[in-house]
Design a protein around this motif. Structure first.
Motif, short mmCIF file in Angstrom:
data_model
loop_
_atom_site.label_atom_id
_atom_site.label_comp_id
_atom_site.label_asym_id
_atom_site.label_seq_id
_atom_site.Cartn_x
_atom_site.Cartn_y
_atom_site.Cartn_z
N ALA A 279 -12.44 1.70 31.78
CA ALA A 279 -13.53 2.63 32.10
C ALA A 279 -14.30 2.16 33.32
CB ALA A 279 -14.46 2.77 30.90
N LEU A 282 -12.32 2.98 36.48
CA LEU A 282 -12.40 4.40 36.81
C LEU A 282 -13.75 4.75 37.41
CD1 LEU A 282 -10.62 5.61 33.58
CD2 LEU A 282 -9.85 6.19 35.89
N GLN A 283 -14.81 4.20 36.83
CA GLN A 283 -16.14 4.49 37.36
C GLN A 283 -16.31 3.90 38.76
OE1 GLN A 283 -19.39 3.38 34.72
NE2 GLN A 283 -20.42 5.25 35.33
N TYR A 287 -14.87 8.13 39.62
CA TYR A 287 -14.60 9.21 38.66
C TYR A 287 -15.71 9.26 37.62
CZ TYR A 287 -10.03 8.88 40.85
OH TYR A 287 -9.02 8.84 41.77
N PRO A 288 -16.11 10.48 37.21
CA PRO A 288 -17.20 10.60 36.24
C PRO A 288 -16.81 10.01 34.88
CG PRO A 288 -16.76 12.71 37.33
CD PRO A 288 -15.64 11.79 37.69
N VAL A 289 -17.66 9.13 34.36
CA VAL A 289 -17.45 8.52 33.05
C VAL A 289 -18.71 8.77 32.22
CG1 VAL A 289 -17.01 6.40 31.75
CG2 VAL A 289 -15.90 6.76 33.97
N GLU A 290 -18.50 9.40 31.06
CA GLU A 290 -19.62 9.73 30.17
C GLU A 290 -19.51 8.93 28.89
OE1 GLU A 290 -20.97 13.50 27.35
OE2 GLU A 290 -19.59 13.83 29.02
N PRO A 296 -15.74 6.00 26.02
CA PRO A 296 -15.98 6.62 27.31
C PRO A 296 -15.11 7.87 27.50
CG PRO A 296 -15.63 4.25 27.53
CD PRO A 296 -15.24 4.62 26.14
N VAL A 298 -13.76 10.35 30.43
CA VAL A 298 -13.60 10.37 31.88
C VAL A 298 -12.87 11.65 32.27
CG1 VAL A 298 -11.46 9.03 31.75
CG2 VAL A 298 -12.75 9.05 33.88
N THR A 299 -13.19 12.16 33.47
CA THR A 299 -12.62 13.43 33.94
C THR A 299 -11.83 13.21 35.21
OG1 THR A 299 -14.52 14.61 33.01
CG2 THR A 299 -13.16 15.81 34.58
N ASP A 300 -10.60 13.75 35.24
CA ASP A 300 -9.76 13.59 36.43
C ASP A 300 -10.13 14.66 37.48
OD1 ASP A 300 -8.40 16.02 35.99
OD2 ASP A 300 -6.43 15.09 35.75
N ARG A 305 -9.93 16.05 30.78
CA ARG A 305 -10.81 15.02 30.22
C ARG A 305 -10.03 14.10 29.29
NH1 ARG A 305 -16.34 17.33 28.09
NH2 ARG A 305 -14.99 18.42 26.60
#
Length: 314
Positions: A279, A282-283, A287-290, A296, A298-300, A305
């Motif tokens: 995670a 990716l962040q 890339y958005p990580v919620e 976590p 994450v959206t490509d 998602r």
């Protein structure tokens, strides 16, 4: 067979595939595939009656939440392979007309299981596509919302082939349906057998370089096959592919909230530390990580998602 090809088992693991700076653990596994569908009853008729899923739980709509159903295999109540969320009037999936999921693939334990499934589907009069991918034998069906579902079995890795550069060799050969049906013997199909797993997912993406940046360089999948026209296959642990990434629908819009669509898919790590490290990568790559209670999210680049999960600690 190309005389320049080598048996998969003749190369060491480090020479098979293209490896990123930080690889995913070999023990990762695919988890639940979450789908928005137009009619829960219609979908359950197909997923239970045709595909052979066991209904694990069904929850009615309440407090603004949709009606849902969780599906898996008999005897494994906590292992949800597919979760369906009812969204009345959701638009069906057009053929190669929307970025997002292309298909999800159910991996059966044996060739005999595949033969029993094929005989069952044929007896129902369901249209079944098929192919021999060299490392696997596969059948394809379309669900009521237009999602493609692959049901397949793997050949042993000793029967796979690679190039001298370590690329796993794929094919689109005709399926030996006669041999597959003969392997079934006289045993009847009784639903998805114990040992069925979510074998792989395949996505329509807009750009292969961007797909590789997300799934290979940042997330950590190895690229296993890269010579297919308009596609990359990526995996962990030397598998032929956990994900297919293609640009066969490039230029099409991404799935929206009005569509039958993939809501999210799950990838499970053996422990929270390696999951959280992924995670973080990716962040750091932008890339958005919620954060969520389950892990976590994450959206490509195309709105697909991915929920990062971790196995419970011992």
């Amino acid at each position: 067979m190309n005389p320049n090809l080598l048996p998969y088992t003749s190369l060491p693991a480090e020479r098979i595939g293209i490896h990123p700076p930080v690889e995913l653990p070999a023990a990762i596994r695919l988890g639940t595939v979450h789908l928005a569908v137009a009619s829960l009853d219609r979908s359950l008729s197909f997923y239970e009656g045709v595909l052979g899923f066991q209904r694990l739980r069904r929850t009615p709509a309440a407090d603004g939440q949709p009606a849902t159903a969780e599906l898996g295999v008999a005897g494994r109540p906590d292992d949800v392979l597919v979760a369906l969320y009812e969204q009345p009037d959701a638009r069906p999936v057009p053929q190669r007309g929307r970025l997002g999921i292309y298909h999800f693939a159910l991996l059966l334990p044996t060739r005999a299981d595949l033969g029993r499934f094929l005989r069952h589907a044929q007896a129902l009069g369901v249209h079944v596509g098929s192919s021999d991918h060299r490392y696997s034998e596969a059948t394809y069906l379309t669900d009521p919302d237009g999602f493609t579902v692959e049901v397949y079995r793997d050949r042993p890795r000793a029967e796979w082939w690679v190039s001298a550069k370590g690329e796993i060799q794929a094919a689109l050969d005709p399926l030996d349906a006669v041999g597959v049906l003969q392997a079934a013997g006289t045993t009847a199909w009784q639903g998805l057998p114990a040992g069925t797993t979510m074998g792989h997912l395949h996505f329509y993406t807009g750009d292969l370089a961007q797909a590789a940046a997300f799934y290979h360089e940042a997330l950590g999948f190895d690229v296993m096959t890269w010579s297919l026209p308009g596609a990359l296959f990526v995996a962990a642990g030397g598998y032929h592919h956990h994900l297919g990434l293609n640009v066969w629908a490039a230029g099409s819009p991404a799935a929206t909230a009005a569509d039958a669509r993939l809501l999210r898919w799950e990838l499970w790590w053996p422990d929270a530390a390696t999951r959280d490290a992924a995670a973080g990568r990716l962040q750091a790559a932008g890339y958005p990580v919620e954060p969520t209670a389950a892990g976590p999210l994450v959206t490509d680049p195309w709105g697909i998602r991915l929920l990062l999960r971790a196995e419970p600690s011992a």
